[in-house]
Motif scaffolding. Structure first.
Motif, short mmCIF file in Angstrom:
data_model
loop_
_atom_site.label_atom_id
_atom_site.label_comp_id
_atom_site.label_asym_id
_atom_site.label_seq_id
_atom_site.Cartn_x
_atom_site.Cartn_y
_atom_site.Cartn_z
N GLY A 64 0.79 -1.23 0.00
CA GLY A 64 0.00 0.00 0.00
C GLY A 64 0.82 1.27 0.00
O GLY A 64 0.33 2.34 0.29
N ARG A 65 2.10 1.13 -0.31
CA ARG A 65 2.92 2.33 -0.28
C ARG A 65 2.97 3.05 -1.63
O ARG A 65 3.34 4.20 -1.73
N SER A 66 2.62 2.33 -2.69
CA SER A 66 2.55 2.99 -3.99
C SER A 66 1.11 2.89 -4.48
O SER A 66 0.30 2.16 -3.92
N SER A 67 0.81 3.62 -5.54
CA SER A 67 -0.55 3.52 -6.05
C SER A 67 -0.72 2.16 -6.72
O SER A 67 0.25 1.50 -7.08
N GLU A 68 -1.96 1.79 -6.88
CA GLU A 68 -2.30 0.54 -7.53
C GLU A 68 -1.65 0.47 -8.92
O GLU A 68 -1.04 -0.53 -9.30
N ARG A 69 -1.74 1.57 -9.65
CA ARG A 69 -1.22 1.58 -11.02
C ARG A 69 0.31 1.45 -11.04
O ARG A 69 0.86 0.71 -11.85
N THR A 70 0.97 2.13 -10.13
CA THR A 70 2.43 2.03 -10.05
C THR A 70 2.85 0.60 -9.77
O THR A 70 3.80 0.08 -10.35
N TRP A 71 2.12 -0.03 -8.87
CA TRP A 71 2.44 -1.41 -8.49
C TRP A 71 2.24 -2.34 -9.68
O TRP A 71 3.11 -3.15 -10.00
N LEU A 72 1.12 -2.21 -10.36
CA LEU A 72 0.86 -3.06 -11.53
C LEU A 72 1.89 -2.81 -12.63
O LEU A 72 2.35 -3.74 -13.28
N THR A 73 2.25 -1.54 -12.83
CA THR A 73 3.22 -1.21 -13.87
C THR A 73 4.58 -1.83 -13.56
O THR A 73 5.27 -2.31 -14.47
N ALA A 74 4.95 -1.85 -12.29
CA ALA A 74 6.23 -2.45 -11.92
C ALA A 74 6.25 -3.94 -12.26
O ALA A 74 7.27 -4.47 -12.73
N ILE A 75 5.12 -4.61 -12.03
CA ILE A 75 5.05 -6.04 -12.37
C ILE A 75 5.17 -6.21 -13.88
O ILE A 75 5.92 -7.06 -14.38
N LEU A 76 4.46 -5.38 -14.63
CA LEU A 76 4.51 -5.45 -16.09
C LEU A 76 5.92 -5.18 -16.61
O LEU A 76 6.40 -5.85 -17.51
N LYS A 77 6.56 -4.20 -16.00
CA LYS A 77 7.91 -3.83 -16.43
C LYS A 77 8.86 -5.02 -16.36
O LYS A 77 9.64 -5.27 -17.27
N ASN A 78 8.76 -5.78 -15.27
CA ASN A 78 9.61 -6.97 -15.15
C ASN A 78 9.30 -8.00 -16.22
O ASN A 78 10.18 -8.69 -16.71
N LYS A 79 8.04 -8.07 -16.59
CA LYS A 79 7.65 -9.02 -17.64
C LYS A 79 8.20 -8.57 -18.99
O LYS A 79 8.60 -9.40 -19.81
N VAL A 80 8.21 -7.27 -19.21
CA VAL A 80 8.78 -6.73 -20.45
C VAL A 80 10.28 -7.06 -20.52
O VAL A 80 10.80 -7.49 -21.55
N ILE A 81 10.97 -6.87 -19.40
CA ILE A 81 12.40 -7.18 -19.37
C ILE A 81 12.65 -8.66 -19.67
O ILE A 81 13.58 -9.01 -20.39
N ASP A 82 11.77 -9.52 -19.13
CA ASP A 82 11.89 -10.96 -19.44
C ASP A 82 11.82 -11.21 -20.94
O ASP A 82 12.56 -12.02 -21.48
N VAL A 83 10.88 -10.51 -21.59
CA VAL A 83 10.74 -10.67 -23.04
C VAL A 83 12.02 -10.22 -23.74
O VAL A 83 12.53 -10.89 -24.63
N TYR A 84 12.53 -9.07 -23.32
CA TYR A 84 13.79 -8.57 -23.90
C TYR A 84 14.89 -9.60 -23.75
O TYR A 84 15.67 -9.84 -24.65
N ARG A 85 14.97 -10.16 -22.56
CA ARG A 85 16.05 -11.08 -22.26
C ARG A 85 15.95 -12.30 -23.18
O ARG A 85 16.93 -12.76 -23.74
N LYS A 86 14.73 -12.80 -23.32
CA LYS A 86 14.54 -13.97 -24.19
C LYS A 86 14.88 -13.64 -25.63
O LYS A 86 15.53 -14.40 -26.33
N LYS A 87 14.44 -12.46 -26.08
CA LYS A 87 14.68 -12.09 -27.47
C LYS A 87 16.16 -11.90 -27.76
O LYS A 87 16.61 -12.17 -28.86
N SER A 88 16.88 -11.38 -26.79
CA SER A 88 18.26 -11.03 -27.08
C SER A 88 19.25 -12.13 -26.70
O SER A 88 20.40 -12.08 -27.10
N SER A 89 18.79 -13.14 -25.94
CA SER A 89 19.75 -14.15 -25.48
C SER A 89 20.30 -14.97 -26.65
O SER A 89 21.43 -15.42 -26.62
N GLY A 90 19.50 -15.13 -27.67
CA GLY A 90 19.96 -15.87 -28.83
C GLY A 90 21.10 -15.19 -29.56
O GLY A 90 21.81 -15.79 -30.35
#
Lengths: 200, 85
Positions: A64-90
């Motif tokens: 409850g220290r950040s807004s709901e949207r900030t919290w959700l965005t942080a989770i999404l951001k990590n998922k985006v980085i995962d995608v980047y990592r997969k795309k670039s690892s090859g």
């Protein structure tokens, strides 16, 4: 249930999650966040769904220290980085070849390091303040960005969109700091050339 | 000869994201004073960074919307999960 007095709600009231309304309140925002970074509609949609589902599982960890949207965005951001990592690892094997200056030879003379005549920067519409022209230039830029190799795109977007620290990018994408700078440099050389070529 | 355009454009990029060393700053300044191509490159590079920033920070206002059917399904999935808990 008692109602806290108004002063208290302003200063200390923790944010309460409202998953019933997540879709209505945040789905479009999260989708636009994802699509500007991934540029594949289906994958961006999937990421939004994954974000909501992951958030539901972690709902008890929300402090409850950040807004709901900030919290959700942080989770999404990590998922985006995962995608980047997969795309670039090859591309991992190609990273070493970045050390050689071979690819610069497109732009610079291999002997003296000066601009090749055919690749010299020329003035184009980038410094006008005409909003219409600007809009068009931006849409070309967007296409040029998407043409970058996956690893470069990942490095570039993480740096420019999210202003991530260089250390974090290097760690997440397993790139050495010196390769990081080489990639930033190459990406810009290519973007600028692509804009010049496709403008007018 | 260290003052070449490859090195100068590298430093131009680096300068926009971090602080250059004193030596790098001097090298770049000397090069730029004598090279109009790299001065133009710098101007355009800064312009590109500005456009990139605007592109991604205005994205939310560009009315990108998620497909309504997809939203409906998402809503159902969330409610399903909530019922389980």
């Amino acid at each position: 249930m008692s109602i806290p007095d108004s002063e208290e709600t302003l200063t200390t009231a923790p944010v309460i999650l409202d998953p019933q309304h997540w879709v209505a309140n945040h789905a479009d925002y999260l989708f636009s966040y994802a699509i500007t970074r991934i540029n594949e509609e289906e994958q961006a949609q999937d990421l939004v769904q994954e974000t909501f589902l992951a958030a539901l599982q972690r709902i008890h960890k929300f402090e409850g220290r950040s807004s709901e949207r900030t919290w959700l965005t942080a989770i999404l951001k990590n998922k985006v980085i995962d995608v980047y990592r997969k795309k670039s690892s090859g591309l991992g094997k190609n990273i070493t070849s970045l050390d050689t200056e071979q690819q610069d030879q497109d732009f610079f003379d291999p002997y003296d390091g000066h601009w090749k005549k055919s690749h010299c920067p020329e003035p184009f519409g980038i410094d006008t303040n005409d909003p219409l022209m600007n809009k068009e230039l931006k849409s070309i830029l967007q296409k040029c960005i998407q043409k970058l190799p996956a690893l470069w795109l990942s490095v570039f977007t993480m740096k420019h969109m999210d202003e991530e620290s260089t250390e974090l990018i290097c760690e997440e994408l397993r790139v050495t700091p010196s390769n990081f700078w080489v990639i930033i440099h190459r990406a810009k050389l290519n973007l600028r050339a692509c804009l010049q070529k496709n403008w007018i | 000869m260290i003052y070449n355009c490859r090195k100068a454009t590298f430093l131009i990029e680096k300068k926009q994201l971090t602080v250059l060393t004193l030596r790098e700053k001097i090298e770049l300044r000397i090069h730029l004073s004598g090279c109009s191509f790299c001065r133009l490159f710098q101007k355009q590079s800064i312009g590109i960074n500005k456009m990139v920033y605007e592109l991604f920070h205005q994205a939310v206002n560009r009315e990108i919307r998620l497909d309504d059917d997809y939203k409906k399904k998402l809503q159902e999935r969330i409610e399903e999960q909530l019922d389980k808990n």
